[in-house]
Design a protein around this motif. Structure first.
Motif, PDB file in Angstrom:
ATOM      1  N   UNK A   1       5.450  70.440  39.114  1.00  0.00           N
ATOM      2  CA  UNK A   1       5.579  69.081  38.857  1.00  0.00           C
ATOM      3  C   UNK A   1       4.500  68.493  37.727  1.00  0.00           C
ATOM      4  N   UNK A   2       4.981  67.368  37.051  1.00  0.00           N
ATOM      5  CA  UNK A   2       3.887  67.129  35.931  1.00  0.00           C
ATOM      6  C   UNK A   2       2.572  66.887  36.710  1.00  0.00           C
ATOM      7  N   UNK A   3       2.296  66.029  37.543  1.00  0.00           N
ATOM      8  CA  UNK A   3       1.264  65.852  38.133  1.00  0.00           C
ATOM      9  C   UNK A   3       0.393  66.925  38.559  1.00  0.00           C
ATOM     10  N   UNK A   4       0.984  67.939  39.072  1.00  0.00           N
ATOM     11  CA  UNK A   4       0.281  69.311  39.318  1.00  0.00           C
ATOM     12  C   UNK A   4      -0.185  69.857  38.083  1.00  0.00           C
ATOM     13  N   UNK A   5       0.485  70.063  37.137  1.00  0.00           N
ATOM     14  CA  UNK A   5       0.190  70.606  35.661  1.00  0.00           C
ATOM     15  C   UNK A   5      -0.969  70.076  35.180  1.00  0.00           C
ATOM     16  N   UNK A   6      -0.954  68.474  34.869  1.00  0.00           N
ATOM     17  CA  UNK A   6      -2.013  67.634  34.444  1.00  0.00           C
ATOM     18  C   UNK A   6      -3.112  68.048  35.404  1.00  0.00           C
ATOM     19  N   UNK A   7      -3.163  68.290  36.705  1.00  0.00           N
ATOM     20  CA  UNK A   7      -4.634  68.508  37.155  1.00  0.00           C
ATOM     21  C   UNK A   7      -4.974  69.926  37.038  1.00  0.00           C
ATOM     22  N   UNK A   8      -4.114  71.072  36.966  1.00  0.00           N
ATOM     23  CA  UNK A   8      -4.394  72.112  36.731  1.00  0.00           C
ATOM     24  C   UNK A   8      -4.938  72.575  35.324  1.00  0.00           C
ATOM     25  N   UNK A   9      -4.319  71.687  34.529  1.00  0.00           N
ATOM     26  CA  UNK A   9      -4.708  71.854  33.077  1.00  0.00           C
ATOM     27  C   UNK A   9      -5.811  70.930  32.612  1.00  0.00           C
ATOM     28  N   UNK A  10      -6.308  70.056  33.418  1.00  0.00           N
ATOM     29  CA  UNK A  10      -7.234  69.063  33.139  1.00  0.00           C
ATOM     30  C   UNK A  10      -7.002  68.338  32.021  1.00  0.00           C
ATOM     31  N   UNK A  11      -5.686  67.739  31.948  1.00  0.00           N
ATOM     32  CA  UNK A  11      -5.122  66.776  30.617  1.00  0.00           C
ATOM     33  C   UNK A  11      -4.526  65.573  31.517  1.00  0.00           C
ATOM     34  N   UNK A  12      -4.030  64.646  30.826  1.00  0.00           N
ATOM     35  CA  UNK A  12      -3.434  63.428  31.380  1.00  0.00           C
ATOM     36  C   UNK A  12      -1.855  63.877  31.448  1.00  0.00           C
ATOM     37  N   UNK A  13      -1.257  63.062  32.426  1.00  0.00           N
ATOM     38  CA  UNK A  13      -0.008  63.205  32.676  1.00  0.00           C
ATOM     39  C   UNK A  13       0.896  62.928  31.226  1.00  0.00           C
ATOM     40  N   UNK A  14       0.201  62.058  30.505  1.00  0.00           N
ATOM     41  CA  UNK A  14       0.890  61.739  29.379  1.00  0.00           C
ATOM     42  C   UNK A  14       0.959  62.980  28.357  1.00  0.00           C
ATOM     43  N   UNK A  15       0.086  63.869  28.296  1.00  0.00           N
ATOM     44  CA  UNK A  15       0.064  64.864  27.442  1.00  0.00           C
ATOM     45  C   UNK A  15       0.950  66.085  28.047  1.00  0.00           C
ATOM     46  N   UNK A  16       1.118  66.292  29.398  1.00  0.00           N
ATOM     47  CA  UNK A  16       2.083  66.963  30.020  1.00  0.00           C
ATOM     48  C   UNK A  16       3.484  66.478  29.660  1.00  0.00           C
ATOM     49  N   UNK A  17       3.630  65.155  29.811  1.00  0.00           N
ATOM     50  CA  UNK A  17       5.276  64.562  29.676  1.00  0.00           C
ATOM     51  C   UNK A  17       5.337  65.054  27.937  1.00  0.00           C
ATOM     52  N   UNK A  18       4.523  64.765  27.167  1.00  0.00           N
ATOM     53  CA  UNK A  18       4.825  65.090  25.828  1.00  0.00           C
ATOM     54  C   UNK A  18       4.998  66.525  25.582  1.00  0.00           C
ATOM     55  N   UNK A  19       4.342  67.363  26.170  1.00  0.00           N
ATOM     56  CA  UNK A  19       4.801  68.885  25.985  1.00  0.00           C
ATOM     57  C   UNK A  19       6.117  69.116  26.568  1.00  0.00           C
ATOM     58  N   UNK A  20       6.247  68.367  27.667  1.00  0.00           N
ATOM     59  CA  UNK A  20       7.797  68.817  28.306  1.00  0.00           C
ATOM     60  C   UNK A  20       8.756  68.275  27.644  1.00  0.00           C
ATOM     61  N   UNK A  21       8.564  67.252  26.731  1.00  0.00           N
ATOM     62  CA  UNK A  21       9.741  66.484  25.676  1.00  0.00           C
ATOM     63  C   UNK A  21       9.925  67.552  24.716  1.00  0.00           C
ATOM     64  N   UNK A  22       8.739  68.195  24.007  1.00  0.00           N
ATOM     65  CA  UNK A  22       9.104  69.090  22.947  1.00  0.00           C
ATOM     66  C   UNK A  22       9.996  70.315  23.374  1.00  0.00           C
ATOM     67  N   UNK A  23       9.463  70.716  24.733  1.00  0.00           N
ATOM     68  CA  UNK A  23      10.440  71.902  25.069  1.00  0.00           C
ATOM     69  C   UNK A  23      11.747  71.423  25.564  1.00  0.00           C
ATOM     70  N   UNK A  24      11.858  70.237  25.918  1.00  0.00           N
ATOM     71  CA  UNK A  24      13.274  69.847  26.007  1.00  0.00           C
ATOM     72  C   UNK A  24      14.102  69.600  24.656  1.00  0.00           C
ATOM     73  N   UNK A  25      13.369  69.040  23.703  1.00  0.00           N
ATOM     74  CA  UNK A  25      13.910  68.899  22.339  1.00  0.00           C
ATOM     75  C   UNK A  25      14.571  70.373  21.769  1.00  0.00           C
ATOM     76  N   UNK A  26      13.646  71.383  22.057  1.00  0.00           N
ATOM     77  CA  UNK A  26      13.993  72.745  21.509  1.00  0.00           C
ATOM     78  C   UNK A  26      15.113  73.517  22.479  1.00  0.00           C
ATOM     79  N   UNK A  27      15.467  72.811  23.485  1.00  0.00           N
ATOM     80  CA  UNK A  27      16.510  73.368  24.281  1.00  0.00           C
ATOM     81  C   UNK A  27      15.959  74.305  25.292  1.00  0.00           C
TER      82      UNK A  27
END
Length: 235
Positions: A38-64
């Protein structure tokens, strides 16, 4: 002053998150269909904001590479997260509308001419392309080669050397638009069905119907996630 002292371009934070997710998928042995944490878990483990995780997921989604299910998490569509640089995505997003506009203008006319000029040999080439694309999809692919063969067969059936030359001039960009479309969820089968409608109109010698079917198809191709993506400038 020497222009060698230029601003240093640092990777955006969400691009670093993308790289971390790629390494995580590789090291953890995740495969197609598996769910990312989950995004919340990823944010905690990576030490970044959920917004940064969400942006990363969108990039991956855009690339299929992932499918985002609202309320259900993010799932892998590939065994790896080998991504393009964000700069390449931005550049393709910039030129894609022009490519699609050119495709609609030229390919609708090619379909009309093919309906008027096709021979039995042309029709067999079109049918062979449809069979190839269907086989690719049934085997779990997205139908890239069959799609290419279909449009090439329609172009050949139109017998317009100048239009064929123009199509050749933007062949690389057409390939980009083809890949962008076919990696959308459910798109390969939909494109195959649209190809069959175009082929039926050409076979019947019905130019207006071929034009309508081709226009509908190219406009479907234009509905891709990339064009709704707004690249984040900063975190």
């Amino acid at each position: 002053m020497s222009d060698t002292l230029r601003p240093i371009n640092r990777p955006r934070l969400y691009e670093q998150v993308v790289a971390s997710l790629r390494d995580y998928v590789s090291s953890s042995g995740l495969r197609t269909g598996d769910r990312l944490p989950p995004e919340r878990e990823l944010a905690e483990r990576l030490g970044v904001s959920r917004a940064s995780v969400k942006q990363a997921i969108v990039v991956l989604e855009v690339q299929g590479l992932v499918e985002v299910r609202h309320g259900g998490g993010s799932y892998l569509l590939r065994d790896t997260l080998d991504t393009e640089p964000v700069a390449a995505l931005v550049e393709r997003r910039r030129r894609l509308p022009d490519v699609l506009e050119a495709r609609e203008a030229m390919e609708t006319k090619l379909a009309e001419l093919a309906a008027e000029r096709r021979t039995s040999v042309d029709l067999e080439a079109i049918e062979a392309a449809l069979r190839h694309m269907s086989a690719e999809i049934e085997a779990g692919g997205i139908g890239m080669e069959g799609d290419r063969r279909f449009h090439a067969a329609v172009t050949a059936a139109a017998r317009s050397s100048l239009l064929a030359e123009f199509m050749g001039m933007i062949a690389e960009q057409i390939t980009e638009s083809r890949a962008e479309s076919l990696r959308q969820q459910g798109r390969p089968r939909r494109s195959l069905e649209q190809h069959r409608r175009i082929a039926a109109a050409i076979r019947a010698g019905d130019g207006p119907r071929a034009v309508s079917a081709m226009r509908r198809h190219v406009r479907t191709v234009s509905r891709v996630r990339l064009l709704t993506w707004e690249p984040a400038d900063e975190d």
